[in-house]
Design an enzyme around this catalytic site. Structure first.
Site, mmCIF file in Angstrom:
data_model
loop_
_atom_site.group_PDB
_atom_site.id
_atom_site.type_symbol
_atom_site.label_atom_id
_atom_site.label_comp_id
_atom_site.label_asym_id
_atom_site.label_seq_id
_atom_site.Cartn_x
_atom_site.Cartn_y
_atom_site.Cartn_z
ATOM 1 N N ASP A 62 57.096 57.799 33.089
ATOM 2 C CA ASP A 62 57.005 56.225 32.754
ATOM 3 C C ASP A 62 58.338 55.316 33.246
ATOM 4 O O ASP A 62 59.157 55.734 33.351
ATOM 5 C CB ASP A 62 56.639 56.099 31.549
ATOM 6 C CG ASP A 62 57.807 56.416 30.472
ATOM 7 O OD1 ASP A 62 58.333 57.484 30.823
ATOM 8 O OD2 ASP A 62 58.096 55.899 29.572
ATOM 9 N N GLU A 63 57.979 54.003 33.265
ATOM 10 C CA GLU A 63 58.880 53.062 33.592
ATOM 11 C C GLU A 63 60.122 53.480 34.489
ATOM 12 O O GLU A 63 61.138 53.213 34.167
ATOM 13 C CB GLU A 63 59.828 52.793 32.086
ATOM 14 C CG GLU A 63 58.444 52.268 31.196
ATOM 15 C CD GLU A 63 59.024 52.041 29.616
ATOM 16 O OE1 GLU A 63 58.795 51.123 29.044
ATOM 17 O OE2 GLU A 63 60.084 52.942 29.171
#
Length: 511
Positions: A318-319
C-alpha cells in the site's frame, strides 16, 4: 495512560447477576438459538468432563482457568462422572470452527468436530455466565446458564484483527493481552504489521541491523524495540492456544524507511536515510532495479516463513507513492513467487490488484465509501478472476479512526467512525461487482501512530471490534443495529470485570 483509564461504566446492581443471561444475548450472534427448559447452575460440585482427546482436555483446562478465580470452586477436569460441563469432539455439521451448546438442569454439553469449535463454544459459555465470572477474585455468584440449545457456525473463514507494532512497539505481554481480548469474540487471525518507516520489529539473522538499528525507535522518538525469534515464537504459540493464526506482514516496497536506514545498499543511491519518527506516508521505497533488493526479500521471507506455521504471509504493497507504477508491477512479479517458494500464500493490501495477483493470493481492501469507482473496479475485476478479498474498509473497520471530533486518540483521515457505522454494513454486498464467493471475510486493523499502551488499544478497539467480529461470524440475516446495541451494552460489565478500558459510546445504552 493506564489500562482502563477511559472506563466510565458502573458495576451491575447487587443481585442483578442472578437471572440467567438469555441464549441470544451473546456476541457474535449465534446462527441458531432455541431457548427452553431449566437452567444449569455451576456449583462447588461441578466437574468439567472431557473425552479422551488431548484437545478436549486443553479446552477444559482453559475453561477451568477462566472459572476458578471468580467462583472459588475446584472444577476438576476429568474423563469420569456424570453431569456438570461436558466438552466433546464428535462428527457433526459443525465444520472446523462450529459447535453445539446444550444446557439443561443436569449440565451443559459443548460438542464440536474440531478443537477450534470447542474453544469458540467456551467463549459463548463465558458470555452466558454473569459478567462477574471474569473477575480474578472470588465472587458471590450464583452461576446459572440458561436452558436451551445453540447451534453455531461462522459465516466467513477469515475473521481477523491487525495490530500495528511498528509505529509504536508493543511487548509480548501486551500482544498476549490483545490476543485474549480478540479471542473472546471468536476471531481467528492475528495480523501483525511488523515493519514500517518508523520501526522494524522482527529479528532477521541474515540482516541483523534491521532489528537492532531499524527497530531502535518509534513514532515520537521513543526507544522502540523488536521481537527476538524466541519472542515471535511465543506470540505464535500463545495465539495458537487461542486458535488464532498469526499472519506476519512485511510491508514493501513502500513503508520501508526503517530497512533503508539500516542498510544503505537497499537504496538506489546507496545512501541510508536517517531513522524516521514522524507519521507521514508514501515517501520511502526499496530500490526495485537492484538485485540486492531481492536477496533481501528472499532472506526475510525465508526466515519469517520458517517461524510461522500459518499459511499466509502479508507483503503489504500500500501507499507505494515513491515507487513508479511500472516498478511496482515488476517488484510484485518478483516477490510473489518468493512467498510461494517458502510455502506461504500471498496477501497484499488491495493495491496488489494494480499489479498481477498470484494465483490463490488474497487482497485486503481498505478503501472508503468515497474511493474512486475505477479503483473499486480494479479490485472487483481481480475478485472475478479468482483473487479472494478480505474486507477492511477504513471508514468502517479501522479501529484507529476517531469516534468523533472529541476523541482524544486516533486519526480522522477516513472520517469519524462511531459504533453504528462500524457495524452497519454487509461484507458480502459491500463492493460493487464483487461476487459474494470472493469475500473470504473481514479484518479490523488497529494502526498505532497515536497509541502506545494496552489501555489505549482497548479504548479504540472496544466497543467497535466485537461488531466487526459479528459481521465475520454471524449470518447476514442476524444483523440488526437495534438488537445489537442492546447486546453490546451487556458486554460493558464484562469488560469492567476484565479491567479493560473502552469508549462509552452514546449510541449504546450502557447499563
Amino acid at each position: 495512560m493506564a489500562a482502563g483509564a477511559f472506563t466510565l461504566g458502573a458495576s451491575p446492581a447487587p443481585g442483578a447477576a442472578a437471572a440467567p443471561v438469555p441464549l441470544d444475548r451473546v456476541i457474535p450472534a449465534p446462527a441458531s438459538v432455541a431457548p427452553g427448559g431449566s437452567p444449569y447452575r455451576i456449583t462447588e460440585y461441578t466437574r468439567i468432563r472431557v473425552d479422551g482427546s488431548r484437545e478436549a482436555r486443553r479446552a477444559g483446562e482453559y475453561l477451568a482457568d477462566v472459572l476458578r478465580p471468580s467462583t472459588g470452586y475446584r472444577l476438576p477436569v476429568t474423563e469420569h462422572g456424570r453431569g456438570g460441563i461436558r466438552l466433546r469432539l464428535a462428527e457433526g455439521p459443525y465444520g472446523a470452527e462450529g459447535y453445539r451448546l446444550d444446557s439443561g438442569r443436569s449440565g451443559v454439553t459443548l460438542t464440536a468436530a474440531a478443537p477450534a469449535g470447542l474453544f469458540h463454544g467456551v467463549q459463548t459459555l463465558r458470555q452466558l455466565l454473569p459478567a462477574a465470572v471474569e473477575k480474578d477474585s472470588v465472587q458471590p455468584g450464583p452461576w446459572p446458564v440458561a436452558g436451551g440449545t445453540i447451534e453455531d457456525t461462522p459465516r466467513y473463514g477469515w475473521r481477523g484483527a491487525m495490530l500495528d507494532v511498528s509505529r509504536h512497539f508493543f511487548t509480548v505481554d501486551e500482544v498476549k493481552r490483545y490476543i485474549d481480548q480478540i479471542a473472546l469474540y471468536k476471531l481467528n487471525k492475528l495480523h501483525l504489521h511488523l515493519s514500517d518507516d518508523q520501526g522494524w520489529r522482527i529479528a532477521i539473522d541474515s540482516w541483523p541491523r534491521l532489528a537492532t538499528y531499524g527497530g531502535s525507535t518509534e513514532v515520537g522518538g521513543g526507544p522502540g524495540g523488536h521481537y527476538t525469534k524466541a519472542d515471535y515464537r511465543e506470540i505464535v504459540r500463545y495465539a495458537a492456544s487461542r486458535h488464532l493464526e498469526v499472519v506476519p506482514e512485511i510491508d514493501m516496497p513502500g513503508h520501508t524507511n526503517a530497512a533503508l536506514a539500516s542498510y544503505a545498499d537497499l537504496n538506489c543511491d546507496g545512501v541510508a536515510p536517517p531513522l524516521y519518527t514522524g507519521t507521514a506516508v508514501g515517501f520511502s521505497s526499496l530500490c526495485v532495479g537492484k538485485e540486492i533488493t531481492y536477496d533481501f526479500v528472499d532472506d526475510v521471507v525465508r526466515e519469517i516463513a520458517a517461524l510461522t506455521p500459518g499459511r499466509h504471509l502479508h507483503i503489504g504493497g500500500d501507499e507505494a507513492h515513491s515507487t513508479p507504477h511500472d516498478d511496482f508491477v515488476k517488484f510484485m512479479e518478483r516477490v510473489q513467487p518468493v512467498v510461494a517458494k517458502y510455502g506461504k500464500t500471498v496477501i497484499g493490501w488491495h493495491q496488489l490488484t494494480g499489479a498481477a495477483p498470484a494465483k490463490g493470493a488474497l487482497a485486503q481492501y481498505w478503501g472508503l465509501d468515497r474511493t474512486s469507482g475505477a479503483e473499486k473496479e480494479l479490485v472487483a475485476e481481480a475478485a472475478r478472476n479468482g483473487t479472494g478479498l478480505i474486507l477492511s474498509p477504513a471508514d468502517r473497520a479501522y479501529l484507529d479512526m476517531k469516534y468523533d471530533k472529541n476523541t482524544p486518540l486516533g486519526l480522522s483521515w477516513a472520517g469519524y467512525v462511531e459504533v453504528r457505522r462500524s457495524y452497519d454494513w454487509d461484507p458480502g454486498a459491500y463492493l460493487p461487482g464483487v461476487p459474494g464467493s470472493a469475500v473470504r471475510g473481514v479484518e479490523a486493523p488497529l494502526w498505532t501512530e497515536t497509541l502506545s499502551d494496552s489501555g489505549q488499544l482497548e479504548y479504540m478497539a472496544f466497543p467497535r471490534l466485537p461488531g466487526i467480529a459479528e459481521l465475520g461470524w454471524s449470518p447476514a440475516a442476524t444483523r440488526d443495529w437495534e438488537g445489537y446495541r442492546e447486546r453490546l451494552a451487556a458486554q460493558g460489565p464484562r469488560w469492567d470485570a476484565l479491567g479493560m478500558g473502552y469508549y462509552k459510546s452514546p449510541q449504546v445504552p450502557w447499563s
